[in-house]
Design a protein around this motif. Structure first.
Motif, PDB file in Angstrom:
ATOM      1  N   ARG A  59       0.808 -12.497   3.601  1.00 48.60           N
ATOM      2  CA  ARG A  59      -0.488 -12.424   3.018  1.00 48.60           C
ATOM      3  C   ARG A  59      -1.572 -12.087   4.196  1.00 48.60           C
ATOM      4  O   ARG A  59      -1.465 -12.913   5.424  1.00 48.60           O
ATOM      5  N   CYS A  80       0.117  -8.897   0.228  1.00 49.76           N
ATOM      6  CA  CYS A  80      -1.163  -9.089  -0.558  1.00 49.76           C
ATOM      7  C   CYS A  80      -2.512  -9.316   0.323  1.00 49.76           C
ATOM      8  O   CYS A  80      -2.195  -9.714   1.536  1.00 49.76           O
ATOM      9  N   CYS A 105       2.065  -3.297  -2.528  1.00 46.57           N
ATOM     10  CA  CYS A 105       1.117  -4.400  -2.238  1.00 46.57           C
ATOM     11  C   CYS A 105       0.176  -4.767  -3.209  1.00 46.57           C
ATOM     12  O   CYS A 105      -0.236  -3.711  -4.028  1.00 46.57           O
ATOM     13  N   ILE A 106      -0.305  -5.931  -3.334  1.00 48.02           N
ATOM     14  CA  ILE A 106      -1.280  -6.447  -4.306  1.00 48.02           C
ATOM     15  C   ILE A 106      -2.943  -6.026  -3.771  1.00 48.02           C
ATOM     16  O   ILE A 106      -3.176  -6.477  -2.560  1.00 48.02           O
TER      17      ILE A 106
END
Length: 424
Positions: A59, A80, A105-106
């Motif tokens: 993240r 993300c 990926c977010i």
């Protein structure tokens, strides 16, 4: 993740303190339908010694300072971003970056914008959520690959300033006509490699280029065809497309790879296919494989000996592969998803049997296959068994001549319950 993070921070800190030039972090943290991400520490994004960085399951928090002055290669997957500016900030902090790959990926922004990176040569962006517009402004970019998430093709892709683009690889194109005319028509003359994958509903397109060397269509359903004028084309591939036959004006030295289902094909189509193949300079060297995913496979060593009229008896549910690739490459491609019970090899050289036997031994050692080969038996001509499938038997009888021996390889497959269900 709370227990893991302090240790991860410490281990990564040691790597950074020792001026590591390459760092790879992969966090597999699936729990049911949830995924937990490891927050990238600030120290990683200020590591001036890094040249290669690969992150998976991570993240990127808001407000991180990013200064990676020597980073050349960046890979981000299954990660993300907490705000829509994170990715732009990462790239801005990598002034000499040459290679970028982002996958699964977010995403927090509908715009993918890449610019002001004079060294960037390779950019791959695959299966990330929510991208509605793509703006690539990199004059020296050589390779661009793009695939949308869940078939959501963006409203626009602007590559107008990518004058040096040599390779373009696209997956999931939907509105072909508009995209082709707006984004590609003016650039096709510079491309050397053009690949389409899973582009459903491809309309008829015209590809005319003196420079194009490689052209591929994979899994393009309902493809209505293409007019292709590429006199210097060196490799043409068409796999799992509804209309695999595409007339080509290409180099005499062209290599091909065709893989398609015979279901729904007419006798006229088979005749046209034969006429197309006969025009190829290396027709004699093409490999020929007929297969059913879970029943029989036929390999004939000489395509020039194939009676194409006999293919009409194989219309369902057989698939055909005609290729310039080596047997090893072909079998490496087929066997993860094809697991026949019997393989019939029609050969005039024992080298083919040696290749097939070695491949079977290799399959027996491969624990990643969904169906694991637990045993096989090679039966030579004098003891060969008759196939239970009438269409297969007809084909073998139609091609039985004094020049060819027939070997039968009996394969014993077992469902591999230990195959990983999640691959990162």
């Amino acid at each position: 993740m709370e227990l893991l993070t302090p240790n991860m921070d410490q281990w990564i800190g040691i790597a950074v303190d020792r001026t590591a030039s390459e760092l790879a972090v992969c966090i597999d943290s699936l729990s049911g339908s949830d995924r937990y991400f490891y927050s990238v520490p600030q120290s990683v994004l200020l590591a001036s010694s890094l040249k290669v960085l690969s992150l998976c399951g991570c993240r990127f928090e808001s407000g991180l300072d990013i200064k990676l002055p020597h980073l050349q290669k960046l890979s981000l997957s299954h990660s993300c971003f907490t705000d829509k500016f994170s990715f732009h900030q990462i790239l801005s902090g990598c002034p000499v970056i040459e290679y970028v790959k982002v996958s699964f990926c977010i995403w927090m922004d509908t715009l993918l914008s890449v610019s002001s990176l004079s060294n960037l040569k390779y950019f791959e962006f695959l299966y990330c959520d929510g991208i509605d517009n793509v703006q690539i402004d990199v004059s020296d970019l050589h390779t661009f690959s793009f695939a949308p998430s869940l078939g959501n093709w963006p409203r626009s892709i602007n590559l107008a300033t990518c004058k040096a683009l040599k390779e373009l690889k696209l997956s999931g194109v939907r509105d072909t006509a508009n995209f082709w005319h707006q984004a590609l028509t003016f650039q096709i003359q510079a491309l050397e490699v053009l690949e389409f994958r899973s582009c459903h509903g491809l309309g008829s397109i015209r590809i005319s280029s003196q420079r194009l060397k490689r052209l591929a269509f994979r899994g393009c359903r309902h493809f209505s065809g293409a007019e292709i004028d590429t006199p210097n084309l060196e490799f043409f591939e068409c796999c799992n497309c509804d209309n695999p036959f595409i007339p080509i004006k290409a180099s005499d030295d062209i290599k091909i790879h065709l893989r398609f289902s015979l279901s729904g094909k007419t006798v006229d189509w088979v005749v046209k296919l034969n006429q197309f193949l006969l025009k190829l300079r290396f027709f004699q060297d093409l490999k020929f494989i007929v297969y059913h995913h879970s029943k029989n496979m036929i390999i004939h060593e000489k395509l020039s000996e194939i009676r194409f009229s006999s293919l009409c008896h194989l219309m369902r549910p057989k698939c055909i592969c005609i290729s310039s690739k080596s047997y090893k490459d072909l079998l490496d491609e087929l066997f993860p998803s094809v697991f026949p019970k019997s393989l019939f090899a029609m050969y005039c050289s024992t080298k083919m049997i040696e290749i097939l036997s070695q491949k079977m031994k290799d399959l027996g050692k491969d624990s990643t296959l969904l169906h694991k080969l637990v045993g096989f038996e090679v039966i030579l001509s004098k003891d060969a068994k008759h196939p239970s499938d009438p269409a297969t038997e007809y084909f073998i009888q139609a091609h039985s001549t004094a020049r060819f021996e027939i070997a039968t390889i009996i394969l014993n497959w077992k469902y591999n319950v230990y195959k990983h269900s999640v691959t990162l």
